[in-house]
Design a protein around this motif. Structure first.
Motif, PDB file in Angstrom:
ATOM      1  N   ARG A 160      34.070   2.628 -29.320  1.00 47.94           N
ATOM      2  CA  ARG A 160      35.212   1.742 -29.104  1.00 47.94           C
ATOM      3  C   ARG A 160      35.973   2.135 -27.854  1.00 47.94           C
ATOM      4  O   ARG A 160      36.367   1.284 -27.054  1.00 47.94           O
ATOM      5  CB  ARG A 160      36.146   1.768 -30.311  1.00 47.94           C
ATOM      6  N   ARG A 161      36.190   3.447 -27.641  1.00 52.25           N
ATOM      7  CA  ARG A 161      36.886   3.910 -26.443  1.00 52.25           C
ATOM      8  C   ARG A 161      36.093   3.569 -25.186  1.00 52.25           C
ATOM      9  O   ARG A 161      36.651   3.156 -24.169  1.00 52.25           O
ATOM     10  CB  ARG A 161      37.137   5.420 -26.520  1.00 52.25           C
ATOM     11  N   GLN A 162      34.777   3.767 -25.256  1.00 47.89           N
ATOM     12  CA  GLN A 162      33.939   3.473 -24.097  1.00 47.89           C
ATOM     13  C   GLN A 162      33.949   1.983 -23.766  1.00 47.89           C
ATOM     14  O   GLN A 162      34.058   1.594 -22.602  1.00 47.89           O
ATOM     15  CB  GLN A 162      32.506   3.944 -24.364  1.00 47.89           C
ATOM     16  N   VAL A 163      33.836   1.161 -24.801  1.00 50.74           N
ATOM     17  CA  VAL A 163      33.843  -0.284 -24.579  1.00 50.74           C
ATOM     18  C   VAL A 163      35.211  -0.735 -24.074  1.00 50.74           C
ATOM     19  O   VAL A 163      35.302  -1.566 -23.169  1.00 50.74           O
ATOM     20  CB  VAL A 163      33.461  -1.038 -25.870  1.00 50.74           C
ATOM     21  N   ALA A 164      36.278  -0.167 -24.635  1.00 51.16           N
ATOM     22  CA  ALA A 164      37.632  -0.520 -24.193  1.00 51.16           C
ATOM     23  C   ALA A 164      37.814  -0.207 -22.719  1.00 51.16           C
ATOM     24  O   ALA A 164      38.370  -1.009 -21.959  1.00 51.16           O
ATOM     25  CB  ALA A 164      38.676   0.225 -25.023  1.00 51.16           C
ATOM     26  N   PHE A 165      37.348   0.960 -22.300  1.00 48.88           N
ATOM     27  CA  PHE A 165      37.444   1.342 -20.886  1.00 48.88           C
ATOM     28  C   PHE A 165      36.672   0.362 -20.010  1.00 48.88           C
ATOM     29  O   PHE A 165      37.175  -0.148 -19.008  1.00 48.88           O
ATOM     30  CB  PHE A 165      36.909   2.764 -20.691  1.00 48.88           C
ATOM     31  N   SER A 166      35.421   0.109 -20.376  1.00 50.27           N
ATOM     32  CA  SER A 166      34.562  -0.732 -19.547  1.00 50.27           C
ATOM     33  C   SER A 166      35.059  -2.168 -19.486  1.00 50.27           C
ATOM     34  O   SER A 166      35.075  -2.782 -18.417  1.00 50.27           O
ATOM     35  CB  SER A 166      33.125  -0.698 -20.077  1.00 50.27           C
ATOM     36  N   LEU A 172      38.080  -2.283 -17.157  1.00 44.42           N
ATOM     37  CA  LEU A 172      37.755  -2.190 -15.738  1.00 44.42           C
ATOM     38  C   LEU A 172      37.052  -3.452 -15.241  1.00 44.42           C
ATOM     39  O   LEU A 172      37.350  -3.958 -14.156  1.00 44.42           O
ATOM     40  CB  LEU A 172      36.880  -0.963 -15.486  1.00 44.42           C
ATOM     41  N   ILE A 173      36.150  -3.990 -16.053  1.00 45.38           N
ATOM     42  CA  ILE A 173      35.447  -5.217 -15.673  1.00 45.38           C
ATOM     43  C   ILE A 173      36.426  -6.373 -15.559  1.00 45.38           C
ATOM     44  O   ILE A 173      36.435  -7.118 -14.566  1.00 45.38           O
ATOM     45  CB  ILE A 173      34.333  -5.536 -16.684  1.00 45.38           C
ATOM     46  N   ALA A 174      37.272  -6.548 -16.584  1.00 43.25           N
ATOM     47  CA  ALA A 174      38.197  -7.687 -16.610  1.00 43.25           C
ATOM     48  C   ALA A 174      39.230  -7.598 -15.500  1.00 43.25           C
ATOM     49  O   ALA A 174      39.515  -8.596 -14.816  1.00 43.25           O
ATOM     50  CB  ALA A 174      38.882  -7.758 -17.970  1.00 43.25           C
ATOM     51  N   LEU A 175      39.804  -6.417 -15.289  1.00 39.38           N
ATOM     52  CA  LEU A 175      40.843  -6.286 -14.268  1.00 39.38           C
ATOM     53  C   LEU A 175      40.267  -6.328 -12.860  1.00 39.38           C
ATOM     54  O   LEU A 175      40.938  -6.798 -11.935  1.00 39.38           O
ATOM     55  CB  LEU A 175      41.650  -5.006 -14.487  1.00 39.38           C
ATOM     56  N   SER A 176      39.035  -5.869 -12.679  1.00 37.86           N
ATOM     57  CA  SER A 176      38.426  -6.010 -11.354  1.00 37.86           C
ATOM     58  C   SER A 176      38.179  -7.476 -11.048  1.00 37.86           C
ATOM     59  O   SER A 176      38.302  -7.913  -9.894  1.00 37.86           O
ATOM     60  CB  SER A 176      37.122  -5.211 -11.263  1.00 37.86           C
ATOM     61  N   ALA A 177      37.864  -8.266 -12.071  1.00 40.51           N
ATOM     62  CA  ALA A 177      37.703  -9.712 -11.884  1.00 40.51           C
ATOM     63  C   ALA A 177      39.030 -10.345 -11.489  1.00 40.51           C
ATOM     64  O   ALA A 177      39.093 -11.203 -10.600  1.00 40.51           O
ATOM     65  CB  ALA A 177      37.170 -10.350 -13.166  1.00 40.51           C
ATOM     66  N   GLU A 226      48.508   5.180 -28.328  1.00 37.27           N
ATOM     67  CA  GLU A 226      48.802   6.499 -27.759  1.00 37.27           C
ATOM     68  C   GLU A 226      49.609   6.349 -26.480  1.00 37.27           C
ATOM     69  O   GLU A 226      49.245   5.614 -25.576  1.00 37.27           O
ATOM     70  CB  GLU A 226      47.486   7.213 -27.446  1.00 37.27           C
ATOM     71  N   GLU A 227      50.727   7.038 -26.408  1.00 39.56           N
ATOM     72  CA  GLU A 227      51.563   6.999 -25.214  1.00 39.56           C
ATOM     73  C   GLU A 227      50.932   7.833 -24.109  1.00 39.56           C
ATOM     74  O   GLU A 227      50.440   8.927 -24.332  1.00 39.56           O
ATOM     75  CB  GLU A 227      52.967   7.536 -25.529  1.00 39.56           C
ATOM     76  N   GLY A 228      50.979   7.301 -22.885  1.00 42.30           N
ATOM     77  CA  GLY A 228      50.449   8.035 -21.746  1.00 42.30           C
ATOM     78  C   GLY A 228      48.961   8.289 -21.831  1.00 42.30           C
ATOM     79  O   GLY A 228      48.470   9.339 -21.422  1.00 42.30           O
ATOM     80  N   CYS A 229      48.228   7.336 -22.381  1.00 42.71           N
ATOM     81  CA  CYS A 229      46.785   7.502 -22.579  1.00 42.71           C
ATOM     82  C   CYS A 229      46.088   7.769 -21.237  1.00 42.71           C
ATOM     83  O   CYS A 229      46.182   6.950 -20.319  1.00 42.71           O
ATOM     84  CB  CYS A 229      46.214   6.254 -23.229  1.00 42.71           C
ATOM     85  N   PRO A 230      45.385   8.902 -21.092  1.00 41.12           N
ATOM     86  CA  PRO A 230      44.761   9.250 -19.806  1.00 41.12           C
ATOM     87  C   PRO A 230      43.727   8.235 -19.341  1.00 41.12           C
ATOM     88  O   PRO A 230      43.493   8.102 -18.140  1.00 41.12           O
ATOM     89  CB  PRO A 230      44.094  10.608 -20.083  1.00 41.12           C
ATOM     90  N   ILE A 231      43.107   7.520 -20.267  1.00 43.29           N
ATOM     91  CA  ILE A 231      42.053   6.592 -19.878  1.00 43.29           C
ATOM     92  C   ILE A 231      42.598   5.467 -19.004  1.00 43.29           C
ATOM     93  O   ILE A 231      41.884   4.891 -18.196  1.00 43.29           O
ATOM     94  CB  ILE A 231      41.332   6.019 -21.127  1.00 43.29           C
ATOM     95  N   LEU A 232      43.887   5.172 -19.128  1.00 45.65           N
ATOM     96  CA  LEU A 232      44.485   4.113 -18.313  1.00 45.65           C
ATOM     97  C   LEU A 232      44.510   4.521 -16.836  1.00 45.65           C
ATOM     98  O   LEU A 232      44.350   3.679 -15.952  1.00 45.65           O
ATOM     99  CB  LEU A 232      45.892   3.784 -18.810  1.00 45.65           C
ATOM    100  N   GLU A 233      44.718   5.806 -16.556  1.00 47.51           N
ATOM    101  CA  GLU A 233      44.643   6.284 -15.171  1.00 47.51           C
ATOM    102  C   GLU A 233      43.216   6.163 -14.634  1.00 47.51           C
ATOM    103  O   GLU A 233      43.005   5.878 -13.450  1.00 47.51           O
ATOM    104  CB  GLU A 233      45.113   7.733 -15.072  1.00 47.51           C
ATOM    105  N   GLU A 234      42.233   6.363 -15.519  1.00 52.50           N
ATOM    106  CA  GLU A 234      40.843   6.214 -15.102  1.00 52.50           C
ATOM    107  C   GLU A 234      40.556   4.764 -14.700  1.00 52.50           C
ATOM    108  O   GLU A 234      39.794   4.509 -13.757  1.00 52.50           O
ATOM    109  CB  GLU A 234      39.901   6.628 -16.241  1.00 52.50           C
ATOM    110  N   VAL A 235      41.169   3.816 -15.409  1.00 52.19           N
ATOM    111  CA  VAL A 235      40.995   2.406 -15.065  1.00 52.19           C
ATOM    112  C   VAL A 235      41.554   2.136 -13.673  1.00 52.19           C
ATOM    113  O   VAL A 235      40.911   1.484 -12.841  1.00 52.19           O
ATOM    114  CB  VAL A 235      41.665   1.494 -16.117  1.00 52.19           C
TER     115      VAL A 235
END
Length: 236
Positions: A37-43, A46-51, A111-120
């Motif tokens: 779920r975390r992996q799919v959420a990240f991908s 990134l796909i949607a926002l890059s679009a 989760e507050e300040g989720c690090p994965i958001l910086e990865e996006v």
């Protein structure tokens, strides 16, 4: 089943849905598998926002498309499925801010300040700069996304410094430290960044292994900034 096979399965089950449907599909399909779920959420983020970033900028360059594929190392047989999700996001009438708000909840899971958001954000910069420059509209887009994600101005500037040479190429900004900091503080910050970007930590945060090429690029910039500061301090 590989990550990309799971993502293809997700795309096929949510095809035609608008933003809310896509987000709910991720939550439902992978509810019992938090790692995927975390992996799919990240991908998906990134796909949607890059679009959406491509739409905000007005055009998509070949270099940006290549950077996108470089990040994800998408197998040829699965590129069409990823393209379907990209086009769904690009054509959706929902604005990019609505996407960012929804995807923030999807990535962070409360989760507050989720690090994965910086990865996006980092991944979006990697795509934006692929044509040789991050353009004004792209930078404004990225700054607004970071604001919605709750990323501080200091953190955003540090991300910017890793991707944009504003003429100063300031290694202190890359590490997110001040010139007035003593070297022990700078070394401590550097070691924290190295630990944060270790492959095991990236996987734990939900960053797919396919994204690690961009992470390696980031780590090279962090190392170069630290080495430059170290040489400067020794010379002084």
């Amino acid at each position: 089943m590989s990550f990309w096979e799971k993502l293809v399965n997700f795309v096929s089950q949510s095809a035609g849905n608008v933003l809310t449907g896509v987000v709910e599909a991720v939550r439902t399909l992978f509810e019992g598998d938090p790692e995927t779920r975390r992996q799919v959420a990240f991908s998906v983020s990134l796909i949607a926002l890059s679009a959406k970033m491509a739409k905000a900028d007005g055009f998509v360059t070949l270099e940006e498309v290549n950077a996108f594929h470089e990040i994800f190392e998408i197998p040829d047989k699965e590129r069409a499925n990823v393209a379907r999700l990209y086009n769904l996001a690009r054509q959706d009438v929902a604005g990019y801010e609505a996407y960012a708000e929804k995807l923030k909840g999807l990535c962070a899971g409360g989760e507050e300040g989720c690090p994965i958001l910086e990865e996006v954000i980092d991944g979006l910069f990697h795509i934006a700069k692929a044509d040789g420059a991050v353009h004004e509209n792209e930078l404004a887009f990225l700054a607004r996304i970071a604001e919605i994600f709750g990323i501080s101005e200091v953190r955003f500037k540090a991300i910017c410094a890793r991707h944009i040479d504003r003429g100063s190429n300031d290694p202190y900004r890359v590490l997110g430290v001040k010139r007035s900091d003593d070297f022990s503080t700078i070394r401590s910050r550097y070691r924290s960044l190295v630990a944060e970007n270790h492959p095991d930590r990236l996987i734990a945060r939900g960053v797919p292994k396919e994204f690690h090429a961009a992470a390696n690029d980031r780590m090279a910039m962090i190392n170069a900034a630290y080495e430059e500061i170290e040489r400067e301090r020794k010379a002084a």
